[in-house]
Motif scaffolding. Structure first.
Motif, mmCIF file in Angstrom:
data_model
loop_
_atom_site.group_PDB
_atom_site.id
_atom_site.type_symbol
_atom_site.label_atom_id
_atom_site.label_comp_id
_atom_site.label_asym_id
_atom_site.label_seq_id
_atom_site.Cartn_x
_atom_site.Cartn_y
_atom_site.Cartn_z
ATOM 1 N N ARG A 1 83.348 21.629 48.475
ATOM 2 C CA ARG A 1 84.514 22.476 48.190
ATOM 3 C C ARG A 1 85.155 21.987 46.894
ATOM 4 O O ARG A 1 85.650 20.871 46.822
ATOM 5 N N GLU B 1 81.836 18.807 54.780
ATOM 6 C CA GLU B 1 81.961 19.463 53.471
ATOM 7 C C GLU B 1 81.591 18.529 52.326
ATOM 8 O O GLU B 1 81.977 18.779 51.178
ATOM 9 N N ALA C 1 89.770 26.543 47.348
ATOM 10 C CA ALA C 1 89.420 25.195 46.900
ATOM 11 C C ALA C 1 90.307 24.837 45.707
ATOM 12 O O ALA C 1 90.744 25.721 44.963
#
Ligand code: FES
Ligand SMILES: [Fe+2]
Length: 360
Positions: free
Chosen positions: A229, A191, A12
């Motif tokens: 993330r 996400e 990330a």
């Protein structure tokens, strides 16, 4: 609900700091996800991020000195380039390849330093989230917002995903009791989660009354996206005269863009980088940006106080159960998303390399 031991996604982009923190000969030490890093800016202007531990006897490189695009450890003088390779050992002609420190992919964008903590081959700058509002012509903002948290990152993430605390923790600043009972619209992507929270026809919050020029009743829109993330939160807030709507062009309408980037320092502490940009709404405050920033900072410190106290309470009775309520739905689902992402990352990092000649 509980706090995991290994809870950080490594693949990330995380915010490591503000660009102005790394200038001149500064060697900035910063602990991120349990790793110690040093940041510096080379003569070529590019920011370098290296492991802050000399491979010789583990002296911190942040105690060394910058030399052009390199850093010299000031214990026995080894020099490392931007890739982490040792390029000089005083008194020794040959420099073996094993003399190196880890280097981290780093990108400077929107006045922020973004660092990739996972496998370097997975780092794609296109995945860095948008944070342009605090560096944008039509918006005013103070940059450099930072809070150190003595808390695990998850407790702060939970708080950002939960509007039910607004009317209580922030009842003297940005919140009103009515917000505590309004149900947000929540949509989930792979996400990220988007929360749309509308509070029609209600009194303006205390900060808007102090700084703005709104009527006694307003409509409020708080829309935000939480990127799981990288722990990046971006919120779009509008406080408009009743009936004007989210797109209100009334000059008294207050529009704010806030980003918060939570970067775990380690399991017990977190870096909280933030900025709130405003639309230069009609105000009688001569130093609007500074006062607005101070108001938001005050609200964030209200959160910090209760969250750090919660962290101490959890640490005092580890494993004690927590009873969920309806308002916890979003944060519990986000924790499940994070768990799934962590499992996928763990599986990928343990996957055996494909056998030579194997069919793809
Ligand atoms: S510890 Fe860095 S040169 Fe010896
Ligand atoms: Fe809060």
């Amino acid at each position: 609900m509980f706090l995991r031991d290994e809870m950080f996604l490594r693949n990330a982009w995380y915010v490591a700091g503000w660009d102005a923190e790394v200038a001149g000969d500064t060697l900035l030490p910063r602990r991120l996800l349990g790793d110690d890093l040093v940041f510096f800016r080379g003569d070529d202007g590019a920011i370098v991020a290296l492991e802050d531990r000399c491979c010789h006897r583990h002296a911190p490189l942040s105690k060394g000195q910058r030399e052009g695009n390199r850093v010299r450890c000031m214990y026995h003088g080894l020099v490392f380039d931007a890739s982490g390779r040792c390029v000089e050992v005083p008194g020794q002609e040959r420099v073996p390849e094993r003399l190196c420190v880890r280097s981290y992919p780093v990108v400077e964008r929107d006045r922020l330093i973004w660092v990739w903590m996972g496998l370097p081959e997975n780092a794609a700058a296109a995945a860095i989230p948008d944070a342009h509002w605090h560096d944008c012509a039509n918006w005013s903002a103070e940059r450099g917002g930072y809070i150190h948290y003595d808390s695990n990152v998850q407790l702060i993430a939970d708080n950002l995903l939960d509007f039910s605390h607004l009317g209580f923790v922030h009842n003297k600043s940005i919140g009103t009791r009515k917000q505590g009972s309004v149900r947000p619209e929540v949509t989930f992507d792979d996400e990220s989660v988007t929360v749309r929270f509308t509070t029609p026809d209600s009194p303006p919050p205390p900060f808007a009354r102090e700084l703005g020029a709104l009527a006694e009743r307003v409509d409020r829109f708080n829309f935000y996206v939480w990127h799981v993330r990288g722990n990046y939160f971006v919120q779009d807030s509008v406080i408009a005269p009743v009936g004007e709507g989210y797109e209100s062009a009334d000059p008294s309408t207050i529009k704010l863009h806030t980003f918060i980037a939570l970067t775990p320092r380690d399991a017990q502490s977190t870096h909280y980088f933030w900025s709130t940009a405003h639309n230069d709404f009609r105000s009688t405050a001569p130093d609007l940006t500074r006062r607005l920033t101070a108001q938001v900072a005050h609200a964030f410190h209200e959160d910090r106080e209760i969250i750090e106290a919660q962290q101490r309470s959890i640490a005092a009775a580890p494993g004690a159960p927590m009873a969920a309520i309806a308002a916890d739905g979003t944060l519990l689902r986000v924790r499940r998303m994070l768990d799934a992402m962590l499992s996928r990352e763990a599986q990928a990092s343990h996957a055996p390399p494909a056998a030579e000649g194997a069919l793809a």
